[in-house]
Write a protein that holds these residues in place. Sequence first.
Motif, PDB file in Angstrom:
ATOM      1  N   THR A  16       0.839  -1.203   0.000  1.00 38.99           N
ATOM      2  CA  THR A  16       0.000   0.000   0.000  1.00 38.99           C
ATOM      3  C   THR A  16       0.876   1.256   0.000  1.00 38.99           C
ATOM      4  O   THR A  16       0.628   2.202  -0.763  1.00 38.99           O
ATOM      5  CB  THR A  16      -0.937  -0.008   1.229  1.00 38.99           C
ATOM      6  N   LYS A  37      -8.133  -1.163  -5.311  1.00 35.28           N
ATOM      7  CA  LYS A  37      -7.936  -2.344  -4.448  1.00 35.28           C
ATOM      8  C   LYS A  37      -9.205  -3.169  -4.601  1.00 35.28           C
ATOM      9  O   LYS A  37     -10.225  -2.902  -3.945  1.00 35.28           O
ATOM     10  CB  LYS A  37      -7.758  -1.889  -2.991  1.00 35.28           C
ATOM     11  N   ASP A  48      -7.139   0.050   2.643  1.00 26.37           N
ATOM     12  CA  ASP A  48      -5.951   0.492   1.904  1.00 26.37           C
ATOM     13  C   ASP A  48      -6.229   1.724   1.045  1.00 26.37           C
ATOM     14  O   ASP A  48      -5.392   2.611   0.928  1.00 26.37           O
ATOM     15  CB  ASP A  48      -5.416  -0.650   1.025  1.00 26.37           C
ATOM     16  N   GLU A 106      -3.815  -2.985  -6.418  1.00 33.71           N
ATOM     17  CA  GLU A 106      -3.164  -3.671  -5.296  1.00 33.71           C
ATOM     18  C   GLU A 106      -3.877  -4.968  -4.972  1.00 33.71           C
ATOM     19  O   GLU A 106      -5.083  -4.995  -4.742  1.00 33.71           O
ATOM     20  CB  GLU A 106      -3.124  -2.767  -4.045  1.00 33.71           C
TER      21      GLU A 106
END
Length: 222
Positions: A16, A37, A48, A106
């Motif tokens: 992150t 994310k 995050d 991510e």
Amino acid sequence: MSRFIITGTDTEIGKTVFSAALMLGLESAGASPHYWKPVQSGVTEGIDTHTVKSLTKFDKERFLAESYVFSESLSPHRAAELDEKTIDINHLQNDMPEVSGSLIIEGAGGLMVPLTRENLYINLFKKWDIPVILCARTGLGTINHTLLSLEALWSRKIPVHGIAFVGERNADNVKTIGQFSGTKILGTLPLIEDLNRENLKEAFDVHFDIEDFIPQDMAMAS
Ligand SMILES: Nc1ncnc2c1ncn2[C@@H]1O[C@H](COP(=O)(O)OP(=O)(O)OP(=O)(O)O)[C@@H](O)[C@H]1O
Ligand SMILES: [Mg+2]
């Protein structure tokens, strides 16, 4: 424009924080970075997307909504079960946002984290087929974890953009991983005592080369 999957050799590696640093670098290069994310487990431990938002201070338009958010801080497959939900891999495969600019995606934990009882995160990375940046620790154990993660990516022919280390400088570990893997070492993000936009941006600029993250024609123009 660039699109990258940010994964790691483990959970809590610094994916992150590195994502936020990379966004700050991409912004300076005029690459309008966006962050997504797709699967977030554990709302109470912090989301995050919020962390990246507060570290970059970018407008909310740069942040895509998560496709799945689960209460418990567990592997997504289990967190989903406890919330009585199921992750639909096909939905995630087709849910990749179209943005005007670059996109940072991510993952959760590492590569072999289950999304369902049938599919690991790495199966989705294979379906997406966009370059992966592997975040890795610098300290003891990282040679083994990083080379194992790379083997998993290679064996599935998933494109690997490079390795981004996070942690105290450890020149021999970095060199050894480079020698055994032949994989591009993008840089090492040091541990930053006071994590804020300015310090993160400066650390990225000092320890990484933004030209490694932007298409050639853009690099030549900037
Ligand atoms: N460069 C850094 N300097 C200082 N602290 C850092 C740095 N990178 C990560 N951290 C801290 O380490 C912890 C884990 O980092 P981070 O949340 O980025 O990991 P992650 O790999 O994204 O974890 P997850 O698997 O939960 O998504 C956080 O508390 C974060 O603030
Ligand atoms: Mg994270």
